[in-house]
Motif scaffolding. Structure first.
Motif, PDB file in Angstrom:
ATOM      1  N   SER A   6       0.827  -1.205   0.000  1.00 31.91           N
ATOM      2  CA  SER A   6       0.000   0.000   0.000  1.00 31.91           C
ATOM      3  C   SER A   6       0.861   1.255   0.000  1.00 31.91           C
ATOM      4  N   LYS A   7       1.909   1.257   0.813  1.00 31.08           N
ATOM      5  CA  LYS A   7       2.816   2.414   0.868  1.00 31.08           C
ATOM      6  C   LYS A   7       3.544   2.595  -0.463  1.00 31.08           C
ATOM      7  N   ALA A   8       3.960   1.478  -1.058  1.00 33.00           N
ATOM      8  CA  ALA A   8       4.679   1.557  -2.332  1.00 33.00           C
ATOM      9  C   ALA A   8       3.758   2.060  -3.440  1.00 33.00           C
ATOM     10  N   LEU A   9       2.524   1.590  -3.457  1.00 31.34           N
ATOM     11  CA  LEU A   9       1.570   2.081  -4.462  1.00 31.34           C
ATOM     12  C   LEU A   9       1.295   3.562  -4.258  1.00 31.34           C
ATOM     13  N   ALA A  10       1.137   3.962  -3.001  1.00 29.44           N
ATOM     14  CA  ALA A  10       0.869   5.373  -2.706  1.00 29.44           C
ATOM     15  C   ALA A  10       2.046   6.245  -3.142  1.00 29.44           C
ATOM     16  N   ALA A  11       3.258   5.778  -2.904  1.00 34.37           N
ATOM     17  CA  ALA A  11       4.448   6.540  -3.300  1.00 34.37           C
ATOM     18  C   ALA A  11       4.517   6.665  -4.821  1.00 34.37           C
ATOM     19  N   TRP A  12       4.240   5.577  -5.526  1.00 37.87           N
ATOM     20  CA  TRP A  12       4.269   5.609  -6.985  1.00 37.87           C
ATOM     21  C   TRP A  12       3.149   6.490  -7.529  1.00 37.87           C
ATOM     22  N   LYS A  14       1.862   9.091  -6.162  1.00 32.60           N
ATOM     23  CA  LYS A  14       2.219  10.503  -5.987  1.00 32.60           C
ATOM     24  C   LYS A  14       3.099  11.002  -7.123  1.00 32.60           C
ATOM     25  N   LYS A  15       3.920  10.122  -7.680  1.00 31.85           N
ATOM     26  CA  LYS A  15       4.795  10.489  -8.785  1.00 31.85           C
ATOM     27  C   LYS A  15       4.064  10.451 -10.131  1.00 31.85           C
ATOM     28  N   SER A  16       2.906   9.827 -10.151  1.00 33.53           N
ATOM     29  CA  SER A  16       2.180   9.633 -11.397  1.00 33.53           C
ATOM     30  C   SER A  16       1.181  10.751 -11.640  1.00 33.53           C
ATOM     31  N   THR A  17       0.728  10.811 -12.872  1.00 30.72           N
ATOM     32  CA  THR A  17      -0.295  11.791 -13.234  1.00 30.72           C
ATOM     33  C   THR A  17      -1.359  11.123 -14.089  1.00 30.72           C
ATOM     34  N   GLY A  18      -2.504  11.768 -14.185  1.00 33.35           N
ATOM     35  CA  GLY A  18      -3.561  11.368 -15.108  1.00 33.35           C
ATOM     36  C   GLY A  18      -4.021   9.932 -14.972  1.00 33.35           C
ATOM     37  N   LEU A  24      -3.647   3.481 -10.377  1.00 31.54           N
ATOM     38  CA  LEU A  24      -2.973   3.118  -9.129  1.00 31.54           C
ATOM     39  C   LEU A  24      -3.836   3.418  -7.912  1.00 31.54           C
ATOM     40  N   ASN A  25      -4.625   4.472  -7.992  1.00 35.43           N
ATOM     41  CA  ASN A  25      -5.561   4.770  -6.915  1.00 35.43           C
ATOM     42  C   ASN A  25      -6.596   3.650  -6.785  1.00 35.43           C
ATOM     43  N   GLU A  26      -7.104   3.185  -7.911  1.00 35.87           N
ATOM     44  CA  GLU A  26      -8.079   2.093  -7.898  1.00 35.87           C
ATOM     45  C   GLU A  26      -7.461   0.819  -7.322  1.00 35.87           C
ATOM     46  N   LEU A  27      -6.243   0.509  -7.734  1.00 37.48           N
ATOM     47  CA  LEU A  27      -5.564  -0.672  -7.203  1.00 37.48           C
ATOM     48  C   LEU A  27      -5.328  -0.558  -5.698  1.00 37.48           C
ATOM     49  N   GLU A  28      -4.923   0.615  -5.255  1.00 39.76           N
ATOM     50  CA  GLU A  28      -4.680   0.835  -3.829  1.00 39.76           C
ATOM     51  C   GLU A  28      -5.969   0.656  -3.025  1.00 39.76           C
ATOM     52  N   ASN A  29      -7.068   1.183  -3.540  1.00 48.30           N
ATOM     53  CA  ASN A  29      -8.353   1.014  -2.860  1.00 48.30           C
ATOM     54  C   ASN A  29      -8.767  -0.450  -2.820  1.00 48.30           C
ATOM     55  N   ASN A  30      -8.591  -1.161  -3.927  1.00 46.99           N
ATOM     56  CA  ASN A  30      -8.924  -2.585  -3.956  1.00 46.99           C
ATOM     57  C   ASN A  30      -8.083  -3.355  -2.947  1.00 46.99           C
ATOM     58  N   LEU A  31      -6.809  -2.991  -2.854  1.00 43.34           N
ATOM     59  CA  LEU A  31      -5.940  -3.651  -1.886  1.00 43.34           C
ATOM     60  C   LEU A  31      -6.438  -3.426  -0.462  1.00 43.34           C
ATOM     61  N   ARG A  32      -6.908  -2.230  -0.160  1.00 45.91           N
ATOM     62  CA  ARG A  32      -7.446  -1.958   1.186  1.00 45.91           C
ATOM     63  C   ARG A  32      -8.600  -2.905   1.525  1.00 45.91           C
ATOM     64  N   LEU A 135       3.645  -7.582  -5.663  1.00 48.58           N
ATOM     65  CA  LEU A 135       4.676  -7.714  -6.687  1.00 48.58           C
ATOM     66  C   LEU A 135       4.654  -6.517  -7.628  1.00 48.58           C
ATOM     67  N   LEU A 136       3.472  -6.075  -8.017  1.00 52.01           N
ATOM     68  CA  LEU A 136       3.363  -4.892  -8.881  1.00 52.01           C
ATOM     69  C   LEU A 136       3.969  -3.675  -8.191  1.00 52.01           C
ATOM     70  N   ALA A 137       3.653  -3.479  -6.935  1.00 54.50           N
ATOM     71  CA  ALA A 137       4.191  -2.334  -6.185  1.00 54.50           C
ATOM     72  C   ALA A 137       5.709  -2.416  -6.107  1.00 54.50           C
ATOM     73  N   LYS A 138       6.225  -3.583  -5.830  1.00 55.33           N
ATOM     74  CA  LYS A 138       7.678  -3.785  -5.741  1.00 55.33           C
ATOM     75  C   LYS A 138       8.312  -3.503  -7.109  1.00 55.33           C
ATOM     76  N   HIS A 139       7.689  -3.986  -8.155  1.00 53.01           N
ATOM     77  CA  HIS A 139       8.187  -3.783  -9.521  1.00 53.01           C
ATOM     78  C   HIS A 139       8.185  -2.300  -9.888  1.00 53.01           C
ATOM     79  N   LEU A 140       7.111  -1.609  -9.597  1.00 53.93           N
ATOM     80  CA  LEU A 140       7.012  -0.201  -9.955  1.00 53.93           C
ATOM     81  C   LEU A 140       8.054   0.643  -9.236  1.00 53.93           C
ATOM     82  N   ASN A 141       8.405   0.250  -8.024  1.00 56.11           N
ATOM     83  CA  ASN A 141       9.352   1.029  -7.231  1.00 56.11           C
ATOM     84  C   ASN A 141      10.798   0.548  -7.349  1.00 56.11           C
TER      85      ASN A 141
END
Length: 142
Positions: A6-12, A14-18, A24-32, A135-141
């Protein structure tokens, strides 16, 4: 695993746009919601309707390049050896995202009709989705 993802997705995010940020917001919410089931003993019945696929479906329909989130393939990581995530090494970001959303869609469609069936191990499915999001969060970061 969950807190780190969750932290890794949130960090990514913040760096993303549009579109990337929306996905990533949708994925983070689903993870919650999946974390509630896995860690807090909330029934999948209570959260299945909260799992969202709107941004993914919108982006898919628009021809979004999911590999644009991370152009590099998933790296070889010693921590994945001898795990069910090992086959994901060397695969594209898009493949992993499609897999995550396919599994979320399966839960959204099948669970309401088969929740009492012993044929499906829903808690295992929830954990597998969470692992793939991790794994996606780890990969993105990386």
């Amino acid at each position: 695993m969950a807190g780190g993802a969750s932290k890794a997705l949130a960090a990514w995010r913040k760096k993303s746009t549009g579109d990337s940020r929306a996905l990533l917001n949708e994925l983070e919410n689903n993870l919650r919601y999946l974390d509630l089931v896995a860690e807090d003993d909330v029934s999948l019945t209570d959260v299945v309707g909260e799992l969202q696929i709107l941004e993914f479906d919108r982006l898919l329909a628009e021809g979004f390049n999911f590999n644009s989130l991370k152009k590099k393939k998933i790296a070889t990581m010693p921590s994945l050896n001898s795990t069910k995530l090992e086959p994901w090494q060397g695969r594209e970001t898009q493949e992993l995202i499609f897999s995550i959303y396919k599994k979320i869609k399966d839960i959204r469609v099948k669970y309401p009709h088969t929740s009492t069936s012993t044929k499906y191990r829903w808690s295992v499915r929830v954990h597998n989705i969470r692992k793939r999001i991790w794994l996606l969060a780890k990969h993105l970061n990386s």
